[in-house]
Scaffold this active site. Structure first.
Site, short mmCIF file in Angstrom:
data_model
loop_
_atom_site.label_atom_id
_atom_site.label_comp_id
_atom_site.label_asym_id
_atom_site.label_seq_id
_atom_site.Cartn_x
_atom_site.Cartn_y
_atom_site.Cartn_z
N SER A 211 -7.91 4.46 -0.25
CA SER A 211 -7.95 3.39 1.56
C SER A 211 -9.12 4.07 2.06
O SER A 211 -9.88 3.27 2.71
CB SER A 211 -6.40 4.57 2.07
OG SER A 211 -5.21 3.81 1.22
N ASP A 212 -9.15 5.08 2.09
CA ASP A 212 -10.78 5.92 2.83
C ASP A 212 -12.20 5.23 2.01
O ASP A 212 -12.84 4.58 3.40
CB ASP A 212 -10.90 7.29 2.76
CG ASP A 212 -10.20 8.04 4.04
OD1 ASP A 212 -9.75 7.39 4.98
OD2 ASP A 212 -9.56 8.45 3.37
N VAL A 213 -12.12 4.77 1.54
CA VAL A 213 -13.20 4.73 0.69
C VAL A 213 -13.54 2.97 0.36
O VAL A 213 -14.35 2.86 1.42
CB VAL A 213 -13.77 5.16 -1.12
CG1 VAL A 213 -14.99 4.70 -1.60
CG2 VAL A 213 -13.95 6.57 -1.48
N ASP B 41 -5.33 8.14 4.85
CA ASP B 41 -5.79 7.63 3.21
C ASP B 41 -4.28 7.70 2.52
O ASP B 41 -3.70 7.08 2.33
CB ASP B 41 -6.35 8.52 2.19
CG ASP B 41 -6.63 7.78 0.61
OD1 ASP B 41 -7.17 6.95 0.71
OD2 ASP B 41 -5.66 8.53 -0.18
N GLY C 214 -14.33 2.08 4.00
CA GLY C 214 -15.97 1.94 4.44
C GLY C 214 -16.89 0.78 3.87
O GLY C 214 -17.34 0.68 4.48
#
Length: 388
Positions: free
Chosen positions: A167-169, A139, A172
């Site tokens: 970035s991660d969320v 991220d 997802g």
């Protein structure tokens, strides 16, 4: 009550946050998500603090509603088990570096040959193609390389990482959208497909104002602190006893807000007459309004703006958020009982479906808790060497 994704089987080969979050979104809506973990400790997030009863609180939050099995995908037995699972699955999600799944013999082409209806979602740092495809993409790195860090932080300071894993969320979320889109396409084509999502592109998708501005003007978006690129007044102000947010940028709300603040004269000031004028002179306007905000408490201001139909709200800490009546009434704090951590709380689901509601049905699994159960479902003996 039935859930929207009843009967959908998802194989979750992911670790850390982006992939597990994607799988969690599907699990929350009723999908049977089987989390495949490696021997010797499983998902590295299991070792991330803080811990409750020896269990990672972050891991437990975004791995609820899943079943966990342990498979050694470097062994022939483990690969056989994974292939059997994939043959009967609707979706597989992985977030290895591009090329790793192929080397393990579990890439899209290999599994789609056995199950053409499989929707195979790959989440990576930079995508499955391009010159950066093999780079690792945490991220932090993709916030930096997407332009996001460059626009965050105070105007007179350096670039900042957002203190959330955006970035991660967002990857997802885009992964879940991609999966559901591919499943809908399968109704027409009868075939699954490969869904390719990256952290880099997900972070870029968050920057709609900045992209629009750059494409229109060719100018690099500058750091503007907490100001808004296209609205004013639209930010956080200090009050006599705390802080609050005010969104009064629309042309019909601005005069009302000015009256509540006792700044009616500013409405006819040519610097602040129209929305574009206020954006151009935002610093001057904010300085003038800030003096007024310091004369009353947050609650008083919020009540006055709310009565006038102007969006405003207090800046709340997490204790205030998770005890707020609106949050509680919307079931965004949910009790959960974990076999090791005991009774606790988790976030509710942010997507409310009226007829087929999702929710938290089970806690995050213990490592390998469901290995025997799942192996039996695919016709392998509980004592199979697949998990060794």
């Amino acid at each position: 009550m039935a859930t929207a994704l009843d009967g959908l089987r998802v194989i979750d080969l992911t670790s850390n946050l982006s992939g597990p979050y994607c799988a969690m979104l599907l699990a929350d809506q009723g999908a049977d998500v089987i989390k495949v973990e490696s021997p010797g400790g499983g998902d590295d997030m299991r070792r991330t603090p803080p811990f409750i009863g020896g269990e990672s609180a972050p891991f437990m939050l975004w791995n609820r509603n899943k079943r966990s099995i342990v498979l050694d995908l470097k062994s022939e037995e483990g690969k056989e088990a994974l292939h059997r699972l994939a043959k009967g699955a609707d979706v597989l999600i992985e977030n290895y570096r591009p090329g790793v799944a192929e080397r393990l013999g579990i890439g899209y082409e290999a599994l789609a040959a056995e199950n053409p209806r499989l929707v195979y979602c790959s989440i990576s740092g930079f995508g499955q193609t391009g010159p950066y495809r093999t780079r690792g993409g945490f991220d932090l790195i993709t916030q930096a390389m997407s332009g996001l860090a460059a626009i965050c932080g105070p105007k007179d300071g350096g670039p900042h990482r957002l203190p959330i894993a955006i970035s991660d969320v967002s990857a997802g979320m885009f992964g879940a959208i991609g999966v559901l889109s591919a499943l809908q396409a399968r109704h027409t084509t009868g075939a699954g497909q490969h869904v390719d999502v990256s952290l880099m592109e997900s972070a870029m998708q968050m920057q709609v104002y900045e992209a629009a501005s750059y494409f229109a003007t060719g100018e690099i978006p500058a750091r503007i602190g907490q100001a808004h690129r296209g609205s004013s007044p639209y930010q956080i102000f200090a009050t006599r006893d705390g802080h609050m947010a005010l969104g009064a940028s629309s042309q019909n709300m601005w005069p009302k807000a000015a009256k509540i603040l006792g700044c009616e004269a500013l409405v006819d000031d040519p610097r602040f007459a129209q929305k574009a004028d206020r954006v151009a002179h935002n610093d001057e306007l904010v300085a003038l309004l800030q003096e007024r905000f310091l004369t009353r408490d947050t609650k008083e201001w919020c009540q006055a703006f709310d009565a006038a139909g102007i969006p405003a709200g207090p800046v709340m800490n997490h204790e205030e958020v998770f005890t707020d009546p609106q949050v509680l009434s919307r079931d965004m704090v949910v009790p959960v009982e974990h076999p090791a951590a005991g009774p606790g709380r988790t976030l509710g689901t942010g997507v409310k479906l009226k007829s087929t509601p999702g929710g938290v049905r089970r806690p995050a699994p213990m490592l390998g808790e469901h290995t025997a159960e799942v192996l039996a479902e695919i016709g392998m003996a509980p004592g199979a060497r697949a998990a060794e």
